[in-house]
Enzyme design. Structure first.
Site, PDB file in Angstrom:
ATOM      1  N   LYS B 193     -13.863 -20.710  -0.013  1.00 21.55           N
ATOM      2  CA  LYS B 193     -14.126 -21.903   0.778  1.00 21.55           C
ATOM      3  C   LYS B 193     -15.813 -22.161   0.857  1.00 21.55           C
ATOM      4  O   LYS B 193     -16.380 -22.308   2.084  1.00 21.55           O
ATOM      5  CB  LYS B 193     -13.548 -22.074   2.167  1.00 21.55           C
ATOM      6  CG  LYS B 193     -13.410 -23.310   3.094  1.00 21.55           C
ATOM      7  CD  LYS B 193     -12.698 -24.452   2.480  1.00 21.55           C
ATOM      8  CE  LYS B 193     -13.151 -25.644   3.201  1.00 21.55           C
ATOM      9  NZ  LYS B 193     -12.451 -26.916   2.859  1.00 21.55           N
ATOM     10  N   ASP B 225      -8.261 -25.030  -0.225  1.00 26.62           N
ATOM     11  CA  ASP B 225      -7.409 -26.391   0.019  1.00 26.62           C
ATOM     12  C   ASP B 225      -6.811 -26.876  -1.135  1.00 26.62           C
ATOM     13  O   ASP B 225      -5.882 -27.583  -1.581  1.00 26.62           O
ATOM     14  CB  ASP B 225      -8.106 -27.465   1.201  1.00 26.62           C
ATOM     15  CG  ASP B 225      -9.729 -27.585   0.646  1.00 26.62           C
ATOM     16  OD1 ASP B 225     -10.244 -26.737  -0.122  1.00 26.62           O
ATOM     17  OD2 ASP B 225     -10.093 -28.734   1.162  1.00 26.62           O
ATOM     18  N   ASP B 249      -3.333 -13.974   1.499  1.00 26.39           N
ATOM     19  CA  ASP B 249      -2.244 -14.090   2.322  1.00 26.39           C
ATOM     20  C   ASP B 249      -1.295 -15.418   2.183  1.00 26.39           C
ATOM     21  O   ASP B 249      -0.283 -15.454   1.875  1.00 26.39           O
ATOM     22  CB  ASP B 249      -2.267 -13.655   3.685  1.00 26.39           C
ATOM     23  CG  ASP B 249      -1.412 -13.794   4.695  1.00 26.39           C
ATOM     24  OD1 ASP B 249      -0.178 -13.232   4.304  1.00 26.39           O
ATOM     25  OD2 ASP B 249      -1.298 -14.552   5.741  1.00 26.39           O
TER      26      ASP B 249
HETATM   27  C1  LIG Z   1     -15.445 -31.072   2.416  1.00 26.75           C
HETATM   28  C2  LIG Z   1     -15.032 -30.034   3.242  1.00 26.75           C
HETATM   29  C3  LIG Z   1     -16.145 -29.456   4.002  1.00 26.75           C
HETATM   30  C4  LIG Z   1     -13.953 -30.673   3.937  1.00 26.75           C
HETATM   31  C5  LIG Z   1     -13.256 -29.464   5.066  1.00 26.75           C
HETATM   32  O1  LIG Z   1     -13.129 -28.429   4.700  1.00 26.75           O
HETATM   33  O2  LIG Z   1     -12.986 -30.192   6.216  1.00 26.75           O
HETATM   34  C6  LIG Z   1     -12.828 -31.330   3.280  1.00 26.75           C
HETATM   35  O3  LIG Z   1     -12.166 -30.204   2.481  1.00 26.75           O
HETATM   36  C7  LIG Z   1     -11.854 -32.093   4.258  1.00 26.75           C
HETATM   37  O4  LIG Z   1     -10.619 -31.375   4.795  1.00 26.75           O
HETATM   38  O5  LIG Z   1     -12.224 -33.350   5.015  1.00 26.75           O
HETATM   39  C1  LIG Z   2       2.747  -9.060   8.474  1.00 25.65           C
HETATM   40  C2  LIG Z   2       1.104  -9.514   8.145  1.00 25.65           C
HETATM   41  C3  LIG Z   2       0.392  -8.954   9.079  1.00 25.65           C
HETATM   42  C4  LIG Z   2       1.204  -9.588   6.718  1.00 25.65           C
HETATM   43  C5  LIG Z   2      -0.328 -10.066   6.438  1.00 25.65           C
HETATM   44  O1  LIG Z   2      -0.810 -11.147   7.043  1.00 25.65           O
HETATM   45  O2  LIG Z   2      -1.172  -9.600   5.652  1.00 25.65           O
HETATM   46  C6  LIG Z   2       1.814 -10.061   5.541  1.00 25.65           C
HETATM   47  O3  LIG Z   2       1.804 -11.287   5.948  1.00 25.65           O
HETATM   48  C7  LIG Z   2       1.806  -9.841   4.364  1.00 25.65           C
HETATM   49  O4  LIG Z   2       1.316 -10.772   3.619  1.00 25.65           O
HETATM   50  O5  LIG Z   2       1.832  -8.637   3.733  1.00 25.65           O
END
Ligand SMILES: CC(C)[C@H](C(=O)O)[C@@H](O)C(=O)O
Ligand SMILES: CC(C)[C@H](C(=O)O)[C@@H](O)C(=O)O
Lengths: 360, 360
Positions: B193, B225, B249
């Site tokens: 990001k 996103d 994750d």
């Molecule tokens: C362009 C970017 C900074 C923005 C954000 O991350 O909020 C866009 O993805 C949104 O969702 O409006």
């Molecule tokens: C349980 C949690 C802390 C863990 C993480 O977020 O890494 C799980 O979601 C994973 O992906 O192994």
């Protein structure tokens, strides 16, 4: 009554879909006897070209003088060589959100009857439909938290960002989500990562407290990783999704894509005094700009949201939304929403605008 | 040759799928003339019940003495009343990752031929198949960054987390992604990001530098996103996805769900000396625990990953993977992978294990 709208059409398809939104607004003014004044300003890539900045001072001043901002879309290949945080999207959107304290982002996404086949989901899942409102916190969290930067040298050089949320910030966005749910399916799903983030633990606590004031609304918590998964299997079981800034960025885009019709999705970014910025969910789509085939519906629905939330003109907003529904129900569609075999029936950007304006 | 594996079966279906993995490993020992010693330890909910902690000292000691950890799954309704960060998943996984510096998480996910209909994606998308390896950084970023906590009082009370990445941390995980891509489809998609996060700007810089050492691998950058969206439309265009801890994750779970067959997905968490922890991608599935219907394939494939990455027994790992492929190709499936009309042909947990052990 007289109103002032700052119009920031931006780049790509922005200007052409904005023209259709203006067409519809003109018709609304006539029908509801309103007087809306429009002032146009450069934003995004065109503002970089003309003024050396994606958000020139004059644009910001113009927005300050207005009752609301109608925003098109920004960005394109011409400006992609710039460092990510100087590009049109980031350079225009984040400062606008920060400057006007637009902490509340509403991103509604529903699968329209008759357009289920546009969804990338399996037909037995999409045929159940869905209608989700993503309520995203927009001025806090890791987007704006300080400190943010770099330190150290060589391979030990490191970068850091701070995710930060106060009770006040969480409470005000949570109240909006619960209030919205009361007028919908009475369910709030709060998205967090409380098994890892201190911010999410506080988020859960505050959301639980706010929930007590809304006994008629069901509350569930879900981890962001699981939310991403469950949306794919059972999108119809969500109503309002309450998200922090970063998680809302991800979740709202996932849901938008699940509709398969980004050209129909609008969004509102509001502050506590009702001032707001309204924009389509899709991007500037430079590949189809200037061809007259872009879908203006998202921009037109953004205008409807503006009338409702900033100008408090509910009836006028309803009229636009009904006109759009009528167009869609009558198969009045731009090409990207039609199967290849039916592309011959595609309506142009201007035809869509004309039809909706006339149906208002 | 003699090896030592710490077996942490955990809760829910953990013990019953682990039994099948052990069955298969015993057969592998015989066929490849190996000598593997197993030591079993409590972890997760059962460890909370028996020892008051999801990761007791004895368990950690046992893992230290082993060449690798074979992990089942943890968690269940019994422990859900605990605060999120004391629950079995979080309380066992994060300390294990931190203690052994398991910075490299490999989560392969592919749509198996014949199982395309399990994917929640529209059939024209799933029929093109996909095969993605998510390479997730697992010991840095916002999971472990300091400071993390709370301060202030009343409505100004705030929580904060720190996302933090050094060049060294980014470089070592990036090298693994590029090396993996060389043995696959030669494409790395780095998820970030960078339009918002300072960490992502550094991430991009370092990934670009590492890419220079791998001229045969194509590199693209994508915002988190947008990644969430593009995976829904064109999953087949991704090969290796390189992600920070938090984004990995989310992305790895989204891809896992896109296969529609979580019971087939395994993962490896490695440190730089080849020590690692191996576990199924799915959870402890308490709803089906004890019924003998859980799919043991993910656990069995986790054992194969263990043989390959920690014990360097490639042939033995290949043999297990071939045996699994044979089972699937011959329609040897547990119930959740079958249409309702075919559930009569469902194999039990033990039948799957027997078949695969025998096919090794
Ligand atoms: C362009 C970017 C900074 C923005 C954000 O991350 O909020 C866009 O993805 C949104 O969702 O409006
Ligand atoms: C349980 C949690 C802390 C863990 C993480 O977020 O890494 C799980 O979601 C994973 O992906 O192994």
């Amino acid at each position: 009554m007289s109103y002032q709208i700052a119009v920031l059409a931006g780049d790509g398809i922005g200007p052409e879909v904005m023209a259709e939104a203006r067409k519809v607004l003109t018709e609304v003014e006539r029908r509801f006897d309103l007087n809306i004044e429009y002032s146009e300003y450069d934003v995004g890539g065109i503002a970089i070209d003309n003024h050396g900045s994606p958000l020139p001072g004059a644009t910001l001043k113009g927005c300050e003088a207005a009752d609301a901002i109608l925003f098109g879309s920004v960005g394109g290949p011409k400006w992609e060589h710039l460092p990510p945080n100087e590009q049109p999207e980031r350079g225009a959107l984040l400062p606008l959100r920060g400057h006007f304290d637009l902490f509340c982002n509403l991103r509604p996404a529903k699968l329209h009857t008759g357009l289920e086949h546009m969804s990338p989901l399996r037909s037995d899942i999409s045929s159940r439909g869905f209608d989700v409102l993503c309520v995203r916190e927009l001025t806090g969290g890791i987007y704006f938290g300080k400190p943010k930067g770099r330190q150290g040298e060589g391979e030990n050089e490191e970068a850091f960002d701070t995710m930060r949320y106060s009770r006040r910030e969480i409470e005000r966005i949570a109240r909006i989500a619960f209030t919205a749910a009361q007028g919908r399916n009475k369910k709030v799903t709060s998205v967090d990562k409380a098994n890892v983030l201190a911010c999410s633990v506080l988020w859960r606590e505050v959301v639980e407290l706010v929930a007590k004031d809304f006994p008629d609304v069901e509350l569930e918590h879900i981890y962001i990783d699981n939310a991403t998964m469950q949306l794919l299997r059972r999108p119809n079981e969500f109503d309002v999704m309450l998200c922090s800034n970063l998680f809302g960025d991800i979740i709202s885009d996932e849901i938008a894509m699940l509709t398969g019709s980004m050209g129909l999705l609008s969004s509102a970014s509001l502050n506590s005094s009702g001032f707001g910025m309204y924009e389509p969910a899709g991007g500037s789509a430079p590949d189809i700009a200037g061809k007259g085939i872009a879908n203006p519906v998202a921009q037109i629905l953004s205008a409807a949201l503006l009338l409702r939330h900033s100008l408090k003109l509910d009836e006028a907003a309803d009229a636009i939304e009904r006109a759009v529904s009528k167009a869609l129900a009558n198969g009045y569609l731009t090409g990207e929403l039609l199967d290849e075999s039916e592309r011959g029936n595609a309506k142009t950007t201007a035809q869509m605008g004309d039809y909706i304006a006339q149906a208002v």
